[in-house]
Each structure stands twice: as C-alpha cells, then as structure tokens.
Motif scaffolding. Structure first.
Motif: not given
Length: 520
Positions: A384-402
């Motif tokens: 990891x490089x410490x970035x925060x994110x989440x997967x949506x229901x279809x497996x697409x990644x959403x970034x929240x903080x760099x």
C-alpha cells in the motif's frame, strides 16, 4: 503481438533509419540513438561502474535523458532521475541516499549545485556548458570500442518517492540479470495490450517531465514499440496541439492540469488543430474532475484512458467506454493485479465502505535503506501507499484520499512534512501545517497555516504580510519551486485533536481564501 520484434535495440537493428526522437524539430534515428546509448553505456562502465551501480540524472526532457535511461537499462545500472526543480540540498540528499557513483546534469542546473556547496558524486558530467570540476558530457561516451556490450544485462530505473514523512526514498527493484531486450519487450507488449497501442509506426508525444516515473516509462515504452517520440521540454498547450497535428501523434500521457490548459485555449485554437490522429490519451497523477474529462471526451472522442497507480505499481484501469457508465471511479483492477480494500485490522471492508487500498505488484521492490517503511507497507503479499478508497457494488474502485496529508498540484506529489520542517526553522514560527486546497488550474495549491511564535525580545515584530514574505523567501531558498506555499494563513494556535495530533481536516474545512495573506 510478436514480442521477439519489440525492444528498442531490436527496432534499431531491423528499422535503423526510422525516426526515434524529435527534439526541437531535430530528428534522431533509431540507429543514431542506439549508437549513442552504447557509447554512453561503455563510457559509464569504463569509469569502473559495475552491475547494480547507480547513475543520477539531473536533466530535462531531451536526447540525453533517453541516452542515459536506455544505457542504464542495457548495461545493468540503476538510473535515478532527479527533479530539475530540486534545491541543491535535495539533489545532494538523493545522490547520497542512492549511492550514485555518477551525476549527469545540465550545465545551468549544475551551476546551482556548485553555488550551493553540496556533496556530489566524484564523477560529474555537465551537459551543454562548462563547469569547473565537471567533465563535458561528451567524455561520458567511450568512442574507442564501438559496438554493443559483450553481454547486455537489464538495468532499471530507481525513481524516488515518499510518504508523509517527507523524506523521499528510492523504489529499488532487484535486477533480473536477463537480456534487456526481452525485459523491454515484455513491458511494452503488456502496456500495448492494456491500452490498445499498436507496435510499429506510432508517434508518442512526451509533454510531461520525464524525471517523473510514469511519463519517463511510457516514453521509453514508445521506443520499445518502435514509435517515434516527439519530446517537449515543457508543457505548452499551443505547442502540444501544433505537434499533435504536424506529427500525427497517436498517443500521449498527461495529467488533469494539462487537460484544463488545453480546454482553456480559445475555441479557434482547438478547432484549428487536427487531433484526429490520437488513438490513446492516458491520464493519471491526480483525480480528474468529471466536467473536465467530459469536455476532453467530447472534443477528442472515446480515446481518453484513466489509470490509478503509484511509483510502486499499477492498480486499476478505466477504459473510455467504461468511464461513460462509471464516472468518478478509477476503474477495476488491472489485469493480473489483486486489489483489496482493508480496514485497520487487515480485514476486507464491504462494498461502499472506505478503507486502505492494498494491491499486488508484478516485481517486488524495497524502499532503499528503509526496512521499516518497506515492512510497514506490506500485508499478505500486498503493498500500500496509504491511499484510501472503496469498491462499488460492481467492483469499480473509488478514491477518497490520495494519502492523508499528501498535496497533489499539477499531478506532482508535495509532502507537507518537508515544507513544514522548512517553515519552523524561522524564529517567528512556532508551528506550521501545510495543506492542499482546491484550485481550478492545478487541482490543489499549497497553503501554509502558521502558528505565530512570540516576537523576539529585541526588535519589532513583523506583521503578517512581512512575515509571509520572509517565509516565502526561506522556502524558495531551501525547497523546489513547486513546493513553495502559494498562500499563508496565520493563527494564534493550530487546531489539534484530543491526542495532540494536528487536525488537518479541520484546517481544510475552515480554510477561507479571503483569510490568506501574502498570496504568490
């Protein structure tokens, strides 16, 4: 795709007269560039460099960058590209930390180092001018023994990157000992398949600084595919459009700030240039606002590819056709890459919940000289490089903080701790916090929030405007120009959490542009 035909030196043998580089309207053939690469590689080895030794390059976009990068890759060396905006102290640190045996610098940049009285490698070569104590770059090329090396062996780039500690570290991957053409062909073929690039008669526009990892790597990939690289010294939207039209550019790599600058051109300038040759426009480096990307797609068509990654490795890909239905995401995991979003206990979080992004890398690496940092970024075979994110229901990644504290301005990482350490060296600064705030041109701009120290007993206290000017001068002297805060905000006390940690989120929330002073 026949990988046996890929690789810069193979192309130079089979298509020697094909144009490899266009720099300032001057062309360099594959044959001529390959000859220079071998001369430089032999010259470096003649200095006593052995497999695994390090060469540092303080050069802008141009022929010398490619000579050094390709020579290191063919002669078993590591190349450390150094940001040309670095202060003398920063250059000294990278050279010392990497153990560089050789430094090649453009003369005007080398002059800054001489004036800064810093420790540098014994072997120093100046490009484009004379410097006392430096040898001309031409001397780095050994002209006495023409021809390829007796045993080509793959070298590598060793880019420097950092976390919130502010001290950059080299991302060092072990040398494979393999044939460099095979290594280059595998990388080129993989990226070509990923982004729909065709080997052969393509044209790549390099308009981002090549000392940054992604632009430098993709420009070399272009050569390994047999493409011509049109090389710009710096990003100029008018020149970019002119050369896309004139050279029939087929692909390029940009950051969202470049998109904004292109879109800011008058309509006549954009419609007057023929950009229909573009087949692939890659972008990364910072989140891209949806309206900016939509405008680029409306202009260029479905050729805009987004990817998310770091110096440490590729994470996800968002093809043009998928962006239309998944805007705001950075795509799904790249082929062959495992991506997980974990909580602080190392457990996977459900779709829609935010956690730390962990991913697999194809080639293992270490942070040079920092086993603790290396170990801290490992979990179950992932990094990891410490970035925060989440997967949506279809497996697409959403970034929240760099990363929690990282500022990304114009696609360039700026580490607050480094700037803060400089600021607190001033006797009127008790504490400092550096944050990034939204900026329509750069994505984010650097703002310094200062907790004033009591005025010295002797002498009058300077006002905020005067202190801002002093702090800007201090940062300009000690730091690269892009790290210097654009604005200063002065508080009596910086906000902190109950456990004494600086409340950066609180600072971002309370930041008001009208409260800042000393704007650059």
């Amino acid at each position: 795709m026949d990988r046996s035909q890929l690789g810069f030196h193979r192309i130079a043998r089979t298509h020697p007269e094909r144009c490899a580089l266009v720099v300032n309207d001057a062309t360099v053939s594959f044959r001529a560039l390959a000859d220079r690469v071998d001369r430089v590689g032999r010259g470096l080895r003649a200095l006593g460099l052995a497999e695994g030794d390090v060469v540092a390059a303080l050069v802008g976009n141009g022929r010398v960058y490619f000579e050094l990068a390709l020579a290191a890759a063919r002669y078993g060396l590591y190349l450390v590209p150094v940001n040309t905006h670095s202060s003398p102290a920063e250059v000294e640190y990278v050279c010392q930390d990497s153990g560089a045996a050789v430094l090649v610098a453009e003369a005007q940049l080398g002059q800054r180092l001489a004036d800064g009285a810093v420790r540098l490698p014994t072997h120093r070569f100046a490009v484009g001018g004379d410097l006392p104590g430096w040898r001309p770059y031409a001397d780095a090329a050994d002209a006495s023994t023409p021809g390829p090396p007796p045993r080509p062996v793959a070298g590598a780039l060793m880019p420097y990157t950092s976390g919130t500690t502010g001290r950059p570290k080299g991302v060092r991957r072990p040398l494979s000992g393999r044939d460099p053409d095979d290594v280059a062909a595998e990388l080129a073929a993989a990226r070509a398949e990923l982004f729909g690039l065709d080997p052969g008669e393509g044209v790549h526009l390099a308009c981002s600084p090549l000392y940054h990892n992604a632009p430098g790597v993709y420009a070399q990939i272009a050569l390994h595919l047999g493409h011509t690289v049109v090389c710009h010294r710096k990003f100029d939207p008018v020149a970019v459009l002119r050369d896309i039209d004139h050279h029939r550019v087929t692909w390029t790599h940009m950051v969202p700030t470049h998109f904004r600058r292109l879109l800011d051109l008058p309509d006549a300038a954009r419609t007057g240039a023929d950009a229909s040759s573009l087949r692939t426009v890659l972008h990364a480096g910072a989140p891209c606002p949806a309206d900016v990307k939509a405008a680029m797609v409306a202009w260029l068509g479905p050729v805009v590819w987004e990817y998310y990654g770091a110096t440490e490795g590729m994470v996800s890909i968002l093809p043009p056709e998928e962006w239309a239905v998944r805007p705001g995401t950075v795509g799904r995991p790249a082929p062959g890459v495992t991506v997980r979003v974990l909580d602080d206990d190392g457990a996977d979080v459900p779709a829609g919940e935010v956690g730390t992004i962990w991913f697999s890398v194809l080639t293992p690496f270490e942070y040079l000289g920092d086993t603790e940092k290396t170990a801290r970024g490992r979990c179950d075979g992932l990094v990891t490089v410490g970035d925060l994110g989440a997967f949506d229901e279809d497996g697409y990644l959403v970034l929240h903080d760099r990363r929690t504290d990282l500022v990304i301005s114009g696609g360039v990482n700026i580490y607050p701790a480094e700037v803060e350490a400089c600021l607190v060296g001033h006797n009127r600064v008790r504490d400092a916090a550096v944050v990034g705030v939204p900026d329509p041109q750069w994505g984010q701009r650097v703002v310094a929030v200062i907790e004033r120290a009591p005025a010295p007993a002797a002498g009058p206290a300077s006002g905020d405007e005067a202190l801002a000017a002093e702090l800007r001068e201090l940062c300009t002297r000690e730091l690269a120009s892009y790290k210097v805060p654009r604005e200063f905000l002065f508080l009596d006390v910086l906000p902190r959490t109950e456990v004494g940690k600086l409340d950066r989120n609180g600072l971002r929330d309370r930041y008001r542009p009208e409260a800042a002073v000393g704007r650059a």
